[in-house]
Design a protein around this motif. Structure first.
Motif, PDB file in Angstrom:
ATOM      1  N   HIS A   1     106.399  14.213 -91.558  1.00 53.57           N
ATOM      2  CA  HIS A   1     104.637  14.626 -90.789  1.00 53.57           C
ATOM      3  C   HIS A   1     103.575  14.442 -91.348  1.00 53.57           C
ATOM      4  CE1 HIS A   1     104.038  16.409 -95.530  1.00 53.57           C
ATOM      5  NE2 HIS A   1     105.058  16.434 -95.141  1.00 53.57           N
ATOM      6  N   ALA A   2     102.371  14.341 -91.480  1.00 50.97           N
ATOM      7  CA  ALA A   2     101.216  13.886 -91.699  1.00 50.97           C
ATOM      8  C   ALA A   2     100.057  14.560 -92.413  1.00 50.97           C
ATOM      9  CB  ALA A   2     100.172  13.397 -90.365  1.00 50.97           C
ATOM     10  N   GLY A   3     100.836  16.325 -92.565  1.00 49.44           N
ATOM     11  CA  GLY A   3      99.840  17.628 -92.891  1.00 49.44           C
ATOM     12  C   GLY A   3      99.308  18.239 -91.456  1.00 49.44           C
ATOM     13  N   LEU A   4      99.357  17.552 -90.346  1.00 48.64           N
ATOM     14  CA  LEU A   4      98.974  17.866 -89.459  1.00 48.64           C
ATOM     15  C   LEU A   4      98.721  16.756 -87.939  1.00 48.64           C
ATOM     16  CD1 LEU A   4      98.978  19.837 -86.848  1.00 48.64           C
ATOM     17  CD2 LEU A   4      96.194  19.528 -87.629  1.00 48.64           C
ATOM     18  N   SER A   5      99.186  16.300 -87.680  1.00 51.34           N
ATOM     19  CA  SER A   5      99.949  15.258 -86.218  1.00 51.34           C
ATOM     20  C   SER A   5     100.468  15.508 -85.496  1.00 51.34           C
ATOM     21  CB  SER A   5      99.913  13.483 -87.131  1.00 51.34           C
ATOM     22  OG  SER A   5      99.494  12.662 -86.564  1.00 51.34           O
ATOM     23  N   GLY A   6     100.232  13.862 -84.383  1.00 55.74           N
ATOM     24  CA  GLY A   6     101.703  13.959 -83.000  1.00 55.74           C
ATOM     25  C   GLY A   6     102.017  13.181 -82.959  1.00 55.74           C
ATOM     26  N   ALA A   7     102.170  13.353 -81.661  1.00 55.59           N
ATOM     27  CA  ALA A   7     102.162  11.583 -80.489  1.00 55.59           C
ATOM     28  C   ALA A   7     102.511  12.273 -79.283  1.00 55.59           C
ATOM     29  CB  ALA A   7     103.619  11.037 -81.324  1.00 55.59           C
ATOM     30  N   LEU A   8     102.043  10.924 -78.381  1.00 56.64           N
ATOM     31  CA  LEU A   8     102.354  11.761 -76.332  1.00 56.64           C
ATOM     32  C   LEU A   8     103.053  10.490 -76.427  1.00 56.64           C
ATOM     33  CD1 LEU A   8     102.401  12.806 -74.068  1.00 56.64           C
ATOM     34  CD2 LEU A   8      99.493  11.705 -73.913  1.00 56.64           C
ATOM     35  N   VAL A   9     103.770  10.231 -75.388  1.00 55.10           N
ATOM     36  CA  VAL A   9     104.416   9.560 -74.400  1.00 55.10           C
ATOM     37  C   VAL A   9     104.521   9.879 -73.017  1.00 55.10           C
ATOM     38  CG1 VAL A   9     106.221   8.366 -74.237  1.00 55.10           C
ATOM     39  CG2 VAL A   9     106.870   9.267 -76.597  1.00 55.10           C
ATOM     40  N   VAL A  10     103.662   8.424 -72.730  1.00 51.23           N
ATOM     41  CA  VAL A  10     103.434   8.464 -71.090  1.00 51.23           C
ATOM     42  C   VAL A  10     104.486   7.614 -71.020  1.00 51.23           C
ATOM     43  CG1 VAL A  10     101.702   8.286 -69.775  1.00 51.23           C
ATOM     44  CG2 VAL A  10     101.136   9.174 -71.926  1.00 51.23           C
ATOM     45  N   LYS A  11     105.442   7.454 -70.388  1.00 50.99           N
ATOM     46  CA  LYS A  11     105.705   7.337 -68.862  1.00 50.99           C
ATOM     47  C   LYS A  11     105.702   6.293 -67.798  1.00 50.99           C
ATOM     48  CE  LYS A  11     110.448   6.895 -69.323  1.00 50.99           C
ATOM     49  NZ  LYS A  11     111.024   8.163 -68.812  1.00 50.99           N
ATOM     50  N   ASP A  12     104.823   6.759 -67.018  1.00 55.39           N
ATOM     51  CA  ASP A  12     103.832   5.896 -66.305  1.00 55.39           C
ATOM     52  C   ASP A  12     103.076   4.871 -66.172  1.00 55.39           C
ATOM     53  OD1 ASP A  12     102.801   5.168 -63.355  1.00 55.39           O
ATOM     54  OD2 ASP A  12     102.270   6.938 -63.289  1.00 55.39           O
ATOM     55  N   ASP A  13     103.431   3.866 -66.603  1.00 54.28           N
ATOM     56  CA  ASP A  13     102.869   2.816 -66.314  1.00 54.28           C
ATOM     57  C   ASP A  13     100.790   2.975 -65.993  1.00 54.28           C
ATOM     58  OD1 ASP A  13     104.035   2.016 -68.012  1.00 54.28           O
ATOM     59  OD2 ASP A  13     104.678   0.209 -67.330  1.00 54.28           O
ATOM     60  N   THR A  14     100.550   3.908 -64.867  1.00 50.03           N
ATOM     61  CA  THR A  14     100.371   3.549 -64.089  1.00 50.03           C
ATOM     62  C   THR A  14      99.182   4.116 -64.773  1.00 50.03           C
ATOM     63  OG1 THR A  14     100.689   5.246 -62.366  1.00 50.03           O
ATOM     64  CG2 THR A  14     100.533   2.998 -61.677  1.00 50.03           C
TER      65      THR A  14
END
Length: 379
Positions: A187-200
């Motif tokens: 954790h960072a207290g509050l944080s997140g991440a997004l993976v985007v598969k489509d390069d376009t």
């Protein structure tokens, strides 16, 4: 008697070191050294190309919703009612119709067959929620989405660093959303991440992440004029948060090993009660590597679940129910849903009990929790 907390935030001892470096760098607002270090770590760990560090998993979901929304058509998303409100709110705010589907009564994750029945010509995406360090039947959902030209969104808030057949959970679909809230393993207290598969569409995702502007392209010299190019938001964390997060990410193996020990002890101690059909809990599928986020049990009745939870609390052990279904919440009812719209979800949600699991627990704590669960069932 020593209290046993439901959760205690993981700490590595290195957080202040990296935060001090932020002060020395004098770059605080975000998207600096530590944001890039965290993104690179996740890219390598999950074997993906496109990662955006966000200020929450909620923000990651909201970016996805904005990417998928076409205001000119009616759009629907299929998702479980048994999830946190952010899963639904992100798409509702963007103007999608929410189509809630049933859960599997053994795993509390989306039921494949019920989802199939609810696909229409307006279905834009299926949002699969991976619960408690387990994974939904993600390969089946990927096949369904591929066959119907539907986007697959993985709400992997509780599943960072889980793998199925050596592929990271959160990377099977078109988008993967992760949480680094302090209730999560890292954790960072509050944080997140997004993976985007489509390069376009990663450029569009970055625009949305960067308040709807092309600021990153200007900074990289790829554009000579700063402009508003998307409906976006302020979705990334400060460098103070990502410095904290980087300290956590670099201790990921230590975190996993300790949580696995605790999880395995629960499994061993409670298996007798499971074999006697007094409670149940899911097994991991073949080829699955968990992050051991949670240990949850399902009771035969709501009353039994309440008795055990209250007995644990009397013994100063914090155990909690899972999610309250969204379809029967005030907002869900305002959308036309009733409690009996999803009878399996409504019934099973009242039988779930999550037991304490965090890195500050000892094996003796797990034994004590397990013994008291047994006592309360047999009382």
């Amino acid at each position: 008697m020593k209290p046993i907390k439901f959760n205690e935030p993981f700490m590595t001892g290195q957080e202040l070191k990296y935060i001090q470096d932020v002060f020395e760098q004098k770059h605080f607002y975000g998207n600096g050294k530590y944001t890039k270090l965290c993104a690179d770590f996740i890219k390598t760990r999950l074997a993906v190309k496109n990662v955006l560090i966000t200020d929450s998993c909620t923000s990651a979901l909201e970016i996805v919703a904005l990417l998928l929304r076409n205001k000119d058509v009616n759009q629907e998303v299929i998702l479980p009612s048994y999830t946190f409100s952010s899963t639904a709110s992100a798409f509702a705010r963007a103007g999608f119709k929410l189509v809630f589907a049933e859960v599997d009564d053994k795993t509390m994750m989306l039921d494949v067959n019920d989802v199939k029945k609810k696909i229409t010509g307006n279905t834009t995406a299926i949002v699969v929620v991976h619960y408690g360090g387990h994974c939904a039947d993600i390969k089946a959902f990927k096949n369904i989405c591929d066959d119907n030209d539907i986007k697959l969104v993985e709400d992997a808030a509780q599943a960072f660093d889980c793998f199925l057949d050596d592929t990271a959970i959160g990377t099977f679909g078109d988008f993967g959303c992760f949480s680094f809230h302090e209730t999560k393993n890292l954790h960072a207290g509050l944080s997140g991440a997004l993976v985007v598969k489509d390069d376009t569409i990663i450029n569009r995702a970055t625009h949305i992440w960067e308040r709807g502007t092309n600021r990153q392209e200007v900074l990289k010299g790829l554009a000579n004029k700063y402009s508003w190019v998307e409906i976006g938001g302020s979705f990334y964390p400060t460098e103070l948060q990502t410095a904290f997060l980087y300290a956590q990410l670099t201790h990921i193996e230590h975190n996993r090993v300790k949580r696995q020990e605790i999880h395995n002890e629960y499994f061993a101690n409670l298996s007798i009660l499971r074999s006697d059909d007094l409670l149940s809990f899911p097994d991991f599928p073949v080829g699955f590597k968990s992050n051991y986020h949670a240990f949850y049990v399902l009771f035969n009745t709501e009353e039994e679940c309440d008795v055990v939870r209250e007995y644990l609390n009397e013994k100063f052990i914090a155990a909690y129910i899972g999610y309250v279904p969204l379809h029967s919440s005030p907002v869900g009812k305002s959308m036309g849903y009733l409690e009996d719209s999803l009878p399996i979800t409504e019934q099973m949600s009242k039988r779930v009990l999550r037991l304490p699991l965090h890195n500050n627990m000892e094996i003796s704590d797990v034994k004590r929790v397990s013994e008291i669960v047994g006592e309360s069932i047999n009382a």
